[in-house]
Design an enzyme around this catalytic site. Structure first.
Site, PDB file in Angstrom:
ATOM      1  N   SER A 246     -78.248-121.827  15.119  1.00 56.71           N
ATOM      2  CA  SER A 246     -77.491-122.932  15.736  1.00 56.71           C
ATOM      3  C   SER A 246     -78.840-123.744  16.037  1.00 56.71           C
ATOM      4  CB  SER A 246     -75.922-123.637  16.495  1.00 56.71           C
ATOM      5  OG  SER A 246     -75.712-124.051  17.027  1.00 56.71           O
TER       6      SER A 246
ATOM      7  N   TYR B   2     -70.562-118.258  22.788  1.00 56.37           N
ATOM      8  CA  TYR B   2     -70.630-118.878  21.130  1.00 56.37           C
ATOM      9  C   TYR B   2     -71.898-118.765  21.260  1.00 56.37           C
ATOM     10  CZ  TYR B   2     -71.653-121.852  17.146  1.00 56.37           C
ATOM     11  OH  TYR B   2     -72.025-122.696  16.553  1.00 56.37           O
TER      12      TYR B   2
ATOM     13  N   LYS C 269     -74.466-116.268  18.821  1.00 56.83           N
ATOM     14  CA  LYS C 269     -75.195-116.671  17.585  1.00 56.83           C
ATOM     15  C   LYS C 269     -76.974-116.118  18.554  1.00 56.83           C
ATOM     16  CE  LYS C 269     -73.320-118.583  14.825  1.00 56.83           C
ATOM     17  NZ  LYS C 269     -72.833-118.371  13.598  1.00 56.83           N
TER      18      LYS C 269
HETATM   19  P1  NAD Z   1     -65.812-123.075  10.028  1.00 56.71           P
HETATM   20  O1  NAD Z   1     -64.611-122.141  11.034  1.00 56.71           O
HETATM   21  O2  NAD Z   1     -64.771-124.435   9.440  1.00 56.71           O
HETATM   22  O3  NAD Z   1     -65.887-122.001   8.395  1.00 56.71           O
HETATM   23  C1  NAD Z   1     -66.016-120.477   8.900  1.00 56.71           C
HETATM   24  C2  NAD Z   1     -65.242-119.759   8.116  1.00 56.71           C
HETATM   25  O4  NAD Z   1     -65.027-118.220   8.304  1.00 56.71           O
HETATM   26  C3  NAD Z   1     -63.330-119.976   8.359  1.00 56.71           C
HETATM   27  O5  NAD Z   1     -62.970-120.374   7.123  1.00 56.71           O
HETATM   28  C4  NAD Z   1     -62.972-119.060   8.605  1.00 56.71           C
HETATM   29  O6  NAD Z   1     -61.724-118.763   8.434  1.00 56.71           O
HETATM   30  C5  NAD Z   1     -64.302-117.470   8.482  1.00 56.71           C
HETATM   31  N1  NAD Z   1     -63.539-116.403   9.293  1.00 56.71           N
HETATM   32  C6  NAD Z   1     -64.027-116.773  10.610  1.00 56.71           C
HETATM   33  N2  NAD Z   1     -64.472-115.758  11.188  1.00 56.71           N
HETATM   34  C7  NAD Z   1     -64.026-114.268  10.564  1.00 56.71           C
HETATM   35  C8  NAD Z   1     -63.613-113.319   9.943  1.00 56.71           C
HETATM   36  N3  NAD Z   1     -64.323-112.078  10.928  1.00 56.71           N
HETATM   37  N4  NAD Z   1     -63.634-112.037   8.911  1.00 56.71           N
HETATM   38  C9  NAD Z   1     -63.436-113.724   7.489  1.00 56.71           C
HETATM   39  N5  NAD Z   1     -64.046-114.484   7.745  1.00 56.71           N
HETATM   40  C10 NAD Z   1     -63.953-115.352   9.044  1.00 56.71           C
HETATM   41  O7  NAD Z   1     -67.171-123.272  10.312  1.00 56.71           O
HETATM   42  P2  NAD Z   1     -67.929-123.723   9.424  1.00 56.71           P
HETATM   43  O8  NAD Z   1     -68.293-125.061  10.285  1.00 56.71           O
HETATM   44  O9  NAD Z   1     -67.560-123.790   8.188  1.00 56.71           O
HETATM   45  O10 NAD Z   1     -69.355-123.365  10.336  1.00 56.71           O
HETATM   46  C11 NAD Z   1     -70.169-122.160   9.503  1.00 56.71           C
HETATM   47  C12 NAD Z   1     -71.191-121.016  10.056  1.00 56.71           C
HETATM   48  O11 NAD Z   1     -71.564-121.918  11.216  1.00 56.71           O
HETATM   49  C13 NAD Z   1     -70.516-120.565  11.016  1.00 56.71           C
HETATM   50  O12 NAD Z   1     -71.168-119.145  11.829  1.00 56.71           O
HETATM   51  C14 NAD Z   1     -70.578-121.373  12.746  1.00 56.71           C
HETATM   52  O13 NAD Z   1     -71.079-120.729  13.962  1.00 56.71           O
HETATM   53  C15 NAD Z   1     -72.364-122.062  12.201  1.00 56.71           C
HETATM   54  N6  NAD Z   1     -72.637-123.551  12.874  1.00 56.71           N
HETATM   55  C16 NAD Z   1     -71.636-124.348  12.385  1.00 56.71           C
HETATM   56  C17 NAD Z   1     -71.821-126.020  13.113  1.00 56.71           C
HETATM   57  C18 NAD Z   1     -71.179-127.046  12.961  1.00 56.71           C
HETATM   58  O14 NAD Z   1     -70.966-127.798  13.399  1.00 56.71           O
HETATM   59  N7  NAD Z   1     -70.107-126.834  12.190  1.00 56.71           N
HETATM   60  C19 NAD Z   1     -72.727-125.996  14.199  1.00 56.71           C
HETATM   61  C20 NAD Z   1     -73.837-124.336  13.861  1.00 56.71           C
HETATM   62  C21 NAD Z   1     -73.718-123.252  13.499  1.00 56.71           C
HETATM   63  C1  UD1 Z   2     -71.366-128.970  19.934  1.00 52.52           C
HETATM   64  C2  UD1 Z   2     -71.586-127.589  20.283  1.00 52.52           C
HETATM   65  C3  UD1 Z   2     -72.357-126.947  19.956  1.00 52.52           C
HETATM   66  C4  UD1 Z   2     -71.972-126.427  18.515  1.00 52.52           C
HETATM   67  C5  UD1 Z   2     -71.619-127.614  17.612  1.00 52.52           C
HETATM   68  C6  UD1 Z   2     -71.215-127.478  16.207  1.00 52.52           C
HETATM   69  C7  UD1 Z   2     -71.258-127.885  22.553  1.00 52.52           C
HETATM   70  C8  UD1 Z   2     -71.799-128.100  23.769  1.00 52.52           C
HETATM   71  N1  UD1 Z   2     -72.237-127.732  21.460  1.00 52.52           N
HETATM   72  O1  UD1 Z   2     -71.995-129.034  19.242  1.00 52.52           O
HETATM   73  O2  UD1 Z   2     -72.756-125.864  20.558  1.00 52.52           O
HETATM   74  O3  UD1 Z   2     -72.866-125.930  17.526  1.00 52.52           O
HETATM   75  O4  UD1 Z   2     -71.047-128.180  18.779  1.00 52.52           O
HETATM   76  O5  UD1 Z   2     -69.838-126.656  16.079  1.00 52.52           O
HETATM   77  O6  UD1 Z   2     -69.453-128.009  22.517  1.00 52.52           O
HETATM   78  N2  UD1 Z   2     -68.221-136.404  21.997  1.00 52.52           N
HETATM   79  C9  UD1 Z   2     -68.306-137.483  22.248  1.00 52.52           C
HETATM   80  N3  UD1 Z   2     -66.801-136.981  22.325  1.00 52.52           N
HETATM   81  C10 UD1 Z   2     -65.626-136.507  21.442  1.00 52.52           C
HETATM   82  C11 UD1 Z   2     -66.546-135.488  21.260  1.00 52.52           C
HETATM   83  C12 UD1 Z   2     -67.566-135.449  21.073  1.00 52.52           C
HETATM   84  O7  UD1 Z   2     -68.312-138.430  23.275  1.00 52.52           O
HETATM   85  O8  UD1 Z   2     -65.080-136.759  21.309  1.00 52.52           O
HETATM   86  C13 UD1 Z   2     -69.964-136.758  22.157  1.00 52.52           C
HETATM   87  C14 UD1 Z   2     -70.066-135.233  22.718  1.00 52.52           C
HETATM   88  O9  UD1 Z   2     -70.900-135.748  24.061  1.00 52.52           O
HETATM   89  C15 UD1 Z   2     -71.401-134.937  22.437  1.00 52.52           C
HETATM   90  C16 UD1 Z   2     -71.879-135.820  20.773  1.00 52.52           C
HETATM   91  O10 UD1 Z   2     -70.667-136.669  20.888  1.00 52.52           O
HETATM   92  O11 UD1 Z   2     -72.744-135.691  23.172  1.00 52.52           O
HETATM   93  C17 UD1 Z   2     -71.487-135.158  19.720  1.00 52.52           C
HETATM   94  O12 UD1 Z   2     -70.464-133.278  20.318  1.00 52.52           O
HETATM   95  P1  UD1 Z   2     -70.086-132.303  19.422  1.00 52.52           P
HETATM   96  O13 UD1 Z   2     -69.684-132.736  17.796  1.00 52.52           O
HETATM   97  O14 UD1 Z   2     -68.874-131.919  19.989  1.00 52.52           O
HETATM   98  O15 UD1 Z   2     -71.316-131.850  19.489  1.00 52.52           O
HETATM   99  P2  UD1 Z   2     -72.674-130.627  20.012  1.00 52.52           P
HETATM  100  O16 UD1 Z   2     -72.115-131.640  21.566  1.00 52.52           O
HETATM  101  O17 UD1 Z   2     -73.963-130.982  19.933  1.00 52.52           O
END
Ligand code: NAD
Ligand code: UD1
Length: 336
Positions: free
Chosen positions: A124, A149, A153
């Protein structure tokens, strides 16, 4: 290739499974469904005409992993499984380190035992920490993370670097995501958070579909053009494609790190307005105080992924909004 996708029933994992199958790879999914849905597998079948092998289970279950590797001739692993709610990680740090850090270590042990040493890891942009200058470049050091979190990572990244330094047979790609949003253009799979969404895009789409009354915008006094925070949003299908590109460079040993983002930032207000403009649906919102831990603005330098992987985020804001809305309006209650 035969690819093991951990967390393949989740948001980014499911989109990646679709792209893998479409590209001719064979896929095994392991997911404990703590934040994923079994319905995802049916939807993947509806999109691709193919069904990945699905194993309901936990990546911390070494016995299960050993059996999985023994039975399925895996060539490479894309590792999405983990927990991702920042606020929850502050309240329950052990749960996060256990799932994200320990889970990754069990996975690596099982991979090594099975002789599988090609891994793509979901990292991330949060690992750049709170002080980094923008845009974020991969050559910058990891910074001070603001939540368990984010720390989990950064720790997994370090573990994987140490592993590659110790054993030249490992080949690892660390993918640092910026803000993935959007959904598959079919409207069949998308983001389906449990409970009240923490993230902006699912919050907007749930307001649009009438599940939530209004959006709270956290702060309009940031030092940005319109006072609201800016982020680098990218389409989840572009992100999924980035993982396929990463698989192709895993023949060479060592660690490679890539930012996956558009390379430009969009404010909260601009995103809300883009959604209204593209969908024609009004989003009532009000400004509230800042959210703890939010940074004013960050975005990616995405040049390295372009140069080395031939990858670029191609789908613009309009597609992100239209696809989010197609998914949410066709599935107002998500997969349930
Ligand atoms: P998500 O929660 O939709 O998907 C994660 C999946 O992993 C889920 O289906 C959950 O059931 C499964 N899971 C969790 N723990 C597990 C375990 N111990 N064993 C087996 N399965 C398990 O999340 P996502 O948005 O698809 O994110 C995927 C990855 O990307 C995560 O590692 C997350 O931290 C990373 N990531 C996501 C974002 C984002 O904005 N969505 C941003 C940066 C990094
Ligand atoms: C957040 C996490 C980041 C994580 C990512 C994906 C924090 C501080 N950061 O990123 O570590 O990798 O999610 O899971 O939590 N916002 C609003 N109203 C809302 C929701 C969000 O105004 O109801 C704003 C937030 O203040 C931010 C922007 O929208 O400025 C994006 O927020 P969000 O989607 O949560 O992503 P990040 O904060 O960038």
């Amino acid at each position: 290739m035969q690819v093991l996708v951990t967390g393949g029933a989740g948001y980014i994992g499911s989109h990646t499974v679709v792209e893998l199958l479409a590209a001719g790879h064979r896929v095994v999914v392991i997911d404990n469904l703590c934040n994923g849905s079994p319905e995802v597998l049916n939807r993947i079948h509806a999109i691709t005409g193919q069904q990945p092998v699905f194993i309901e289970g936990d990546i911390r279950d070494r016995v299960l992993l050993d059996r999985l590797f023994a039975e399925h001739g895996i060539d490479a692993v894309i590792h999405f499984a983990g927990l991702k709610a920042v606020g929850e990680s502050v309240a329950c740090p052990l749960t996060y380190y256990e799932n994200n850090l320990y889970g990754s270590m069990v996975l690596c042990r099982a991979m090594a035992a099975a002789g599988v040493r090609r891994l793509v890891f979901s990292s991330s942009a949060t690992v750049y920490g709170e002080e980094a200058a923008v845009p974020y470049v991969e050559s910058m050091p990891r910074g001070m993370t603001s939540s368990p979190y984010g720390t989990s990572k950064a720790m997994v990244e370090k573990v994987l670097e140490d592993l590659c330094a110790a054993d030249q047979r490992w080949s690892v790609a660390l993918m640092r995501y910026f803000n993935p949003i959007g959904a598959h253009p079919s409207g069949l799979i998308g983001e389906d958070p449990r409970g009240i969404p923490n993230n902006l895009m699912p919050y907007i789409s749930q307001v649009a579909v009438g599940r939530l009354p209004e959006l709270s915008i956290y702060g309009n006094d940031y030092p940005t053009a319109d006072g609201t925070c800016e982020r680098d949003y990218l389409h989840v299908v572009d992100l999924a494609v980035g993982h396929l590109k990463a698989l192709q460079i895993l023949d060479a040993p060592g660690v490679k790190t890539y930012n996956l983002g558009m390379g430009q930032s969009v404010s909260v207000l601009a995103l809300v307005n883009a959604f209204i403009q593209v969908t024609g649906v009004e989003i009532p919102y009000r400004f509230v105080s800042r959210r703890n831990g939010d940074l004013a603005a960050f975005w990616a330098d995405a040049g390295k992924a372009h140069q080395e992987l031939g990858w670029r985020a191609e789908r613009g804001l309009e597609a992100m909004m239209a696809d989010t809305w197609r998914w949410q309006s066709k599935n107002p209650g998500g997969y349930r």
